[in-house]
Design an enzyme around this catalytic site. Structure first.
Site: not given
Length: 184
Positions: A91, A126
């Site tokens: 990532y 989130t």
């Protein structure tokens, strides 16, 4: 997928007449360390997090050039700025790539009156962040100097600024929205 991007840009131009703003915001997180990450994992995260940004930009540029101006906002991450011992190296690699792709796009297309900037969110409340935190949400919150996790609205206001004429002299920049996390 390149054909999907072509269709998306064509649809925007058909519906609105011109394209001036692109926000590249697709993103996935695969929570694995280097040795655990498979080649398929790497291909998947690269396809979404950097290839998608590249293709979106590639197909938006001609429409923005025809429109006379444009603003491309690429959502990266603080993971594209600093390492994290508990983060996903795959990532992090994609978010660093988005950061430098943004700068290359900015300098190559400034003469076309097309700006390109990146936004680097820190911990934002989130579902993806909760998954990435892996049960350590409170630990992450305590590391934020402002004492809270950000909201999607915090990011949206930064994107709104970069999309607006108020940022007409801003290109190739990194807007870090992280509550002061990377300032430490």
């Amino acid at each position: 997928n390149e054909e999907s991007w072509r269709a998306a840009v064509d649809t925007a131009v058909r519906l609105y007449g011109q394209l001036h703003i692109l926000v590249n915001n697709a993103d996935i997180y695969i929570r694995k360390r280097i040795e655990e990450t498979t080649e398929d994992d790497l291909d998947q995260i690269m396809a979404v997090n950097i290839k998608g940004v590249f293709l979106g930009t590639k197909h938006a540029l001609p429409a923005m050039r025809r429109a006379g101006s444009g603003s491309i906002i690429n959502i990266s991450s603080v993971a594209g700025l600093v390492g994290n011992p508990n983060g996903s190296p795959a990532y992090t690699a994609t978010k660093g790539a988005v950061r430098l792709f943004t700068k290359a796009t900015a300098v190559q297309h400034a003469r076309d009156n097309i700006r390109c900037n990146s936004v680097h969110p820190g911990p934002i409340a989130t579902e993806m962040w909760k998954e990435a935190a892996g049960g350590r949400e409170e630990t992450y919150r305590q590391r934020v100097p402002l004492g809270r996790v950000g909201t999607t609205e915090d990011i949206a206001y930064g994107v709104l600024y970069l999309a607006s004429d108020e940022s007409s002299f801003v290109t190739g920049s990194e807007l870090v929205i992280d509550g002061g996390s990377t300032a430490q």
